[in-house]
Design a protein around this motif. Structure first.
Motif, short mmCIF file in Angstrom:
data_model
loop_
_atom_site.label_atom_id
_atom_site.label_comp_id
_atom_site.label_asym_id
_atom_site.label_seq_id
_atom_site.Cartn_x
_atom_site.Cartn_y
_atom_site.Cartn_z
N ALA A 3 0.85 -1.18 0.00
CA ALA A 3 0.00 0.00 0.00
C ALA A 3 0.89 1.23 0.00
O ALA A 3 1.93 1.25 0.66
CB ALA A 3 -0.90 0.00 1.23
N ILE A 4 0.49 2.24 -0.77
CA ILE A 4 1.23 3.50 -0.76
C ILE A 4 0.26 4.63 -0.47
O ILE A 4 -0.95 4.52 -0.72
CB ILE A 4 1.98 3.76 -2.07
N PHE A 121 8.04 -10.70 -0.51
CA PHE A 121 9.18 -10.04 0.14
C PHE A 121 9.66 -8.84 -0.68
O PHE A 121 10.42 -8.01 -0.19
CB PHE A 121 10.32 -11.02 0.45
N CYS A 122 9.19 -8.72 -1.93
CA CYS A 122 9.53 -7.57 -2.78
C CYS A 122 8.58 -6.39 -2.57
O CYS A 122 8.79 -5.31 -3.14
CB CYS A 122 9.52 -7.96 -4.25
N ASP A 123 7.53 -6.57 -1.75
CA ASP A 123 6.54 -5.51 -1.53
C ASP A 123 7.16 -4.18 -1.10
O ASP A 123 6.79 -3.13 -1.64
CB ASP A 123 5.48 -5.94 -0.52
N PRO A 124 8.11 -4.15 -0.16
CA PRO A 124 8.68 -2.85 0.22
C PRO A 124 9.39 -2.14 -0.94
O PRO A 124 9.28 -0.92 -1.08
CB PRO A 124 9.68 -3.20 1.34
N LEU A 125 10.08 -2.88 -1.77
CA LEU A 125 10.74 -2.28 -2.93
C LEU A 125 9.71 -1.78 -3.95
O LEU A 125 9.84 -0.69 -4.50
CB LEU A 125 11.68 -3.29 -3.58
N THR A 126 8.66 -2.58 -4.18
CA THR A 126 7.59 -2.18 -5.09
C THR A 126 6.93 -0.90 -4.58
O THR A 126 6.68 0.04 -5.36
CB THR A 126 6.54 -3.30 -5.21
N ALA A 128 8.19 1.41 -2.58
CA ALA A 128 9.14 2.53 -2.68
C ALA A 128 9.21 3.04 -4.12
O ALA A 128 9.21 4.27 -4.36
CB ALA A 128 10.52 2.12 -2.19
N ALA A 129 9.27 2.15 -5.08
CA ALA A 129 9.31 2.55 -6.49
C ALA A 129 8.02 3.27 -6.88
O ALA A 129 8.05 4.30 -7.57
CB ALA A 129 9.55 1.34 -7.38
N ALA A 130 6.88 2.75 -6.44
CA ALA A 130 5.60 3.38 -6.75
C ALA A 130 5.50 4.77 -6.12
O ALA A 130 5.06 5.72 -6.77
CB ALA A 130 4.45 2.49 -6.28
N ARG A 131 5.91 4.89 -4.86
CA ARG A 131 5.88 6.21 -4.20
C ARG A 131 6.75 7.20 -4.97
O ARG A 131 6.35 8.35 -5.17
CB ARG A 131 6.35 6.11 -2.75
N PHE A 132 7.93 6.77 -5.41
CA PHE A 132 8.81 7.66 -6.15
C PHE A 132 8.18 8.08 -7.47
O PHE A 132 8.07 9.27 -7.78
CB PHE A 132 10.16 6.99 -6.41
N LEU A 133 7.74 7.12 -8.28
CA LEU A 133 7.18 7.42 -9.61
C LEU A 133 5.89 8.24 -9.52
O LEU A 133 5.74 9.25 -10.21
CB LEU A 133 6.91 6.13 -10.38
N PHE A 134 4.96 7.81 -8.67
CA PHE A 134 3.68 8.50 -8.59
C PHE A 134 3.82 9.85 -7.88
O PHE A 134 3.13 10.81 -8.21
CB PHE A 134 2.62 7.63 -7.91
#
Length: 144
Positions: A3-4, A121-126, A128-134
């Motif tokens: 979730a972001i 286990f990749c959720d935190p990276l996903t 973080a990437a979504a927060r950055f892009l969006f």
């Protein structure tokens, strides 16, 4: 499913912030290697469908979305749009809320997304990437 949540303030009036944040084609211009394909007749309404296609050199994936809630802001009330993702690769939902705030408006982007085949286990990276892009896209869309 990560979730972001992203919040941005803007000097723009809520209706103008809303107009910019719900310009789906412009989203595609601001997310790298992405274009947006609108599949229904404008203006946006419940049932509007569009696809964000991301990729390069023939390797692409689609993120088809449908507007399931469309409530533009009033002069003193918040606006809310909800998108449901119907893709094979990307599932989940997103909401964009625009509220009146002193000196302009405040926009909040909430999203839960799931990328097919990606372990949890990749959720935190996903996220973080979504927060950055969006977050970057929001800042650009809300730029006066």
């Amino acid at each position: 499913m990560p979730a972001i949540r992203i919040i941005r303030r803007s000097p723009l009036a809520p209706r103008e912030a809303w107009r910019r944040l719900t310009d789906w084609e412009r989203h595609g211009e601001l997310v790298p290697l992405t274009r947006t394909i609108i599949e229904t007749v404008p203006p946006t309404h419940v049932g509007t469908r569009f696809t964000a296609r991301t990729g390069v050199a023939g390797i692409t994936f689609d993120d088809p979305m449908e507007v399931t809630l469309w409530r533009p802001p009033g002069d003193t009330s918040a606006g809310l749009v909800r998108l449901v993702k119907h893709g094979r690769a990307v599932r989940g939902w997103a909401e964009i809320e625009v509220r009146p705030a002193p000196g302009g408006s405040e926009a909040e982007w909430r999203e839960e997304l799931s990328l097919r085949g990606l372990p949890r286990f990749c959720d935190p990276l996903t996220a973080a990437a979504a927060r950055f892009l969006f977050g970057r896209a929001m800042a650009r869309l809300l730029r006066p």
